[in-house]
Motif scaffolding. Structure first.
Motif, PDB file in Angstrom:
ATOM      1  N   ASP A 143      26.841 -13.344  23.430  1.00 38.34           N
ATOM      2  CA  ASP A 143      27.891 -14.179  24.009  1.00 38.34           C
ATOM      3  C   ASP A 143      29.249 -13.673  23.529  1.00 38.34           C
TER       4      ASP A 143
ATOM      5  N   SER B 258      24.727 -16.975  21.159  1.00 42.00           N
ATOM      6  CA  SER B 258      24.756 -18.423  21.327  1.00 42.00           C
ATOM      7  C   SER B 258      23.347 -18.953  21.526  1.00 42.00           C
TER       8      SER B 258
ATOM      9  N   ARG C  93      25.001 -24.102  27.538  1.00 40.10           N
ATOM     10  CA  ARG C  93      25.326 -22.670  27.531  1.00 40.10           C
ATOM     11  C   ARG C  93      25.544 -22.133  28.933  1.00 40.10           C
TER      12      ARG C  93
ATOM     13  N   ARG D 179      22.370 -11.944  28.012  1.00 38.89           N
ATOM     14  CA  ARG D 179      23.772 -12.201  27.687  1.00 38.89           C
ATOM     15  C   ARG D 179      24.357 -13.169  28.697  1.00 38.89           C
ATOM     16  N   THR D 180      25.496 -13.733  28.342  1.00 39.25           N
ATOM     17  CA  THR D 180      26.187 -14.625  29.266  1.00 39.25           C
ATOM     18  C   THR D 180      26.961 -13.795  30.292  1.00 39.25           C
TER      19      THR D 180
ATOM     20  N   ALA E 139      31.689 -15.115  29.192  1.00 33.34           N
ATOM     21  CA  ALA E 139      31.794 -14.449  27.890  1.00 33.34           C
ATOM     22  C   ALA E 139      33.250 -14.200  27.515  1.00 33.34           C
TER      23      ALA E 139
END
Length: 309
Positions: free
Chosen positions: A72, A93, A114, A124-125, A130
């Motif tokens: 993140d 995160s 999230r 991953r975001t 991010a």
């Protein structure tokens, strides 16, 4: 082994090795022989005693933290291809209530919500989310503005997705600042910063400038953002697309110092107007005075002293 897991930057999990058919005894033998190295409870480095580079550290962080952690903030942007930025810790995160472990070199952010997670290698975001979280978690306002601008400039973050992501984001400790930054960065234009510049100038009693002046040069027509024609001073309001790092604000200040004594064409970083406008405004005022402006007419109260011709 290198061929099967070569895409993982030299790190593997014990579970992955087991899936490839290795026994615990075989794995232990490789470690004891010094060919592989334990770099966590779950993670082995098969190329050296330490993970080789930020991508390997990112994988290790997600594996070791557990709890369905994902990269993140800045770490997610780096994984997506951001260059010119480094972090002393990997940011991941987890969702509130998840069971996770604290790991050296990793900062765990526990989030109530999230949102979407993309990819799986490692997860991953999305870049626009991010980037906003990286700006929120940054140590300083300047770092926050830097990484937000860099993400868009390097096309890691789609500018048209940043605004909607901001509107749906939860509260931030930098909400006022980021709200203005998102407007500057997402639009990629100078309109907002030119308005800010005009308002700041009026507050100091500057003369009103000409705007968007067309000038013919050997390279064709160019548009000058702000021109104080009577006082031989030009100010170019540069949006974030002109900068890879906000150290360029400092560079602009140094260049402007030289310009004041000669040709008075000043560079005004748009983000600089937001973060720390006074040094830039001081330079514009010095250029105006060098061009013959006597200063604000204090007898008339606040507001512009005169209109430039």
């Amino acid at each position: 082994m290198q061929e099967e897991l070569g895409h993982q930057d030299g790190v593997v999990t014990v579970a992955q090795l087991r899936e490839l058919g290795l026994t615990y005894d075989e794995i232990r033998a490789e470690v004891e022989a010094g060919r592989w190295h334990r770099v966590g409870r779950k993670t082995l480095s098969i190329t050296g005693p330490e993970p080789s580079g930020p991508r390997a550290l990112a994988r290790r962080a997600v594996w070791e933290v557990g709890g369905h952690a994902c990269l993140d903030g800045a770490s997610a942007l780096i994984q997506a291809g951001l260059t010119g930025w480094s972090e002393d810790k990997v940011h991941v995160s987890v969702v509130r209530g998840a069971r996770y472990r604290l790991v050296e070199g990793v900062r765990v952010h526990v989030l109530r919500e999230r949102g979407r997670v993309i990819g799986s290698d490692p997860p991953r975001t999305p870049p626009e989310v991010a980037a906003l979280r990286a700006a929120t978690w940054a140590r300083t306002d300047r770092e926050a503005a830097t990484i937000l601008a860099m993400g868009v400039q390097q096309r890691i973050v789609a500018a048209d997705r940043l605004g909607p992501a901001w509107e749906s984001s939860p509260r931030s400790s930098r909400r006022a600042l980021l709200g203005r930054l998102v407007g500057l960065v997402a639009d990629g234009a100078q309109a907002l910063s030119e308005i800010d510049f005009a308002e700041l100038g009026r507050a100091r009693g500057w003369p009103e400038p000409d705007r968007q002046v067309v000038v013919r040069t050997s390279r064709g027509r160019i548009y000058l953002d702000v021109r104080f024609t009577r006082y031989g001073t030009v100010a170019e309001i540069n949006g974030v697309q002109h900068y890879s790092k906000l150290v360029s604000i400092d560079d602009a200040l140094r260049r402007n110092e030289h310009a004041i004594s000669g040709e008075r064409a000043l560079e005004i970083p748009a983000v600089g107007l937001l973060l720390d406008p006074e040094p830039l405004l001081d330079q514009v005022e010095a250029a105006l005075r060098a061009g013959g402006w006597p200063g604000p007419d204090l007898s008339c109260g606040s507001g512009p002293a005169e209109v430039a011709s």
